[in-house]
Write an enzyme that holds these catalytic residues in place. Structure first.
Site, PDB file in Angstrom:
ATOM      1  N   ASP A   1       0.868  -1.170   0.000  1.00  0.00           N
ATOM      2  CA  ASP A   1       0.000   0.000   0.000  1.00  0.00           C
ATOM      3  C   ASP A   1       0.904   1.218   0.000  1.00  0.00           C
ATOM      4  OD1 ASP A   1      -1.639   2.269   0.843  1.00  0.00           O
ATOM      5  OD2 ASP A   1      -3.186   0.793   1.284  1.00  0.00           O
TER       6      ASP A   1
ATOM      7  N   ARG B   1     -12.833  -5.072  -6.643  1.00  0.00           N
ATOM      8  CA  ARG B   1     -13.535  -4.725  -7.874  1.00  0.00           C
ATOM      9  C   ARG B   1     -12.850  -5.438  -9.028  1.00  0.00           C
ATOM     10  NH1 ARG B   1     -16.779  -3.305  -4.715  1.00  0.00           N
ATOM     11  NH2 ARG B   1     -17.845  -1.297  -4.516  1.00  0.00           N
TER      12      ARG B   1
ATOM     13  N   ASP C   1     -14.663 -13.199  -6.519  1.00  0.00           N
ATOM     14  CA  ASP C   1     -16.031 -12.806  -6.167  1.00  0.00           C
ATOM     15  C   ASP C   1     -16.494 -11.650  -7.038  1.00  0.00           C
ATOM     16  OD1 ASP C   1     -18.370 -13.093  -4.450  1.00  0.00           O
ATOM     17  OD2 ASP C   1     -17.832 -11.125  -3.665  1.00  0.00           O
TER      18      ASP C   1
ATOM     19  N   GLU D   1     -19.114  -7.579 -14.498  1.00  0.00           N
ATOM     20  CA  GLU D   1     -19.580  -8.116 -13.215  1.00  0.00           C
ATOM     21  C   GLU D   1     -20.062  -9.559 -13.352  1.00  0.00           C
ATOM     22  OE1 GLU D   1     -20.854  -7.809  -9.040  1.00  0.00           O
ATOM     23  OE2 GLU D   1     -19.398  -6.765 -10.295  1.00  0.00           O
TER      24      GLU D   1
ATOM     25  N   HIS E   1     -20.414 -12.139  -6.478  1.00  0.00           N
ATOM     26  CA  HIS E   1     -20.334 -10.914  -5.675  1.00  0.00           C
ATOM     27  C   HIS E   1     -21.160 -11.061  -4.392  1.00  0.00           C
ATOM     28  CE1 HIS E   1     -19.693  -6.261  -6.000  1.00  0.00           C
ATOM     29  NE2 HIS E   1     -19.352  -6.740  -4.826  1.00  0.00           N
TER      30      HIS E   1
END
Length: 338
Positions: free
Chosen positions: A188, A249, A272, A277, A296
């Site tokens: 990060d 995402r 997921d 999508e 999802h």
């Protein structure tokens, strides 16, 4: 003596009934002046009843499917002072006009992070023992087999798990991993080595994380800068047999680069979220034995959404008492939210 705030619910069809059980509806009515049966599914060209409620609302209670709060809609809501979002990201309905107006915003993103982190923990532990592959092989063989020999290189002791993104969910995953004998690496750019150590991880660059980790789990926000954050180079750096987990995402992973790695069987994946999508009906992702594809569902569902409702009710209670929100959202927060 403070007056009771007036509120309007604005969210997708059917969601309010799932969020607010009869007991929670009673508490909502006790906290604010609202009609829980009047739910605005849209605020552009509203019905007369919604238009009147919007004009008098001091508080909007939103969830999935909330309409964007554009400047025109805000003009029709002159008394609006705050938005309580009983879900995660507010990116889809909180617009720059809200910040310009000085509207207070709070989100249940922290509460929604819990089930996502729990899903991720389960995926990490299963991936460590190569459960997905073993289950498929067991189904094929259907005879006694030396599984200890075949799975000799697997297990959940002292291998590296890479966490991409110290978001709410990423931090919660690191926290959940503490009881296990795993080495947690963190990438990060906004977290230094000391902060990573306090979280329970070792800060590394993305290339090193991919090269060292048997399992890579993605928890970074969706931003222009993070599109295809995991691309061909990062995937190539991952060791044979490594597992990629994505509960963030779909756009964060270059699907065109990932698919050949999965089809070849070199890498495994727990996905997921994907881009698009819902993969096309002919996508190999549905049938590959080394891919667990879920629709999802890592976030709050079923009775887990009541945790979101309880969070929202607590924030509404604070607002009604004139107290600041316990978990406010600021414009800067949007750069770290999914």
């Amino acid at each position: 003596m403070t007056t009771t705030p007036t509120a309007l619910l604005a969210m997708g069809p059917g969601i309010a009934d799932r969020l607010f059980t009869p007991v929670r509806r009673e508490r909502l009515i006790a906290l604010v002046d609202t009609d829980p049966d009047l739910v605005a599914h849209r605020l552009t060209g509203p019905t007369p009843e919604v238009a009147r409620a919007l004009a008098g609302a001091e508080l909007l209670i939103t969830c999935w499917g909330a309409p964007p709060l554009t400047a025109d809609i805000l003009a029709a809501a002159p008394r609006l002072r705050a938005v309580v979002h009983a879900a995660g990201s507010v990116k889809h309905h909180i617009t720059p006009a809200c910040w310009e107006r000085g509207i207070q915003v709070t989100s249940a993103a922290g509460a929604n992070a819990l089930p996502v982190a729990e899903y991720t923990l389960a995926a990490i532990l299963f991936a460590g023992k190569n459960v997905l592959s073993a289950a498929h092989r067991h189904r094929e063989l259907r005879v006694p087999h030396d599984w200890r020999a075949e799975l000799a290189g697997h297990g959940n002791y002292r291998h590296a798990v890479g966490i991409v993104g110290a978001s709410r969910i990423g931090r919660r995953v690191i926290e959940l991993l503490r009881p296990f004998d795993l080495d947690v690496l963190l990438f990060d750019p906004y977290v230094d080595a000391g902060a990573a150590a306090r979280l329970g991880a070792v800060k590394v660059e993305l290339a090193e994380l991919c090269a060292r980790s048997r399992i890579v789990s993605v928890h970074a926000p969706e931003l222009p800068a993070t599109r295809h954050l995991i691309g061909a180079a990062q995937l190539a750096a991952m060791a044979d047999g490594a597992t990629l987990i994505n509960t963030s995402r779909g756009s964060l992973i270059d699907g065109d680069a990932l698919l050949p790695e999965l089809v070849s069987g070199r890498l495994n994946a727990v996905l997921d979220v994907t881009e698009p999508e819902v993969p096309s009906a002919g996508s190999p992702l549905y049938d590959l034995p080394n891919v667990l594809l879920t629709p999802h569902v890592a976030g709050s569902l079923g009775d887990e959404i009541h945790r979101l409702a309880d969070f929202a009710l607590e924030e509404i209670a604070r607002y009604a008492q004139g107290l600041p929100f316990a978990d406010p959202v600021t414009p800067d927060d949007l750069t770290r939210m999914a």
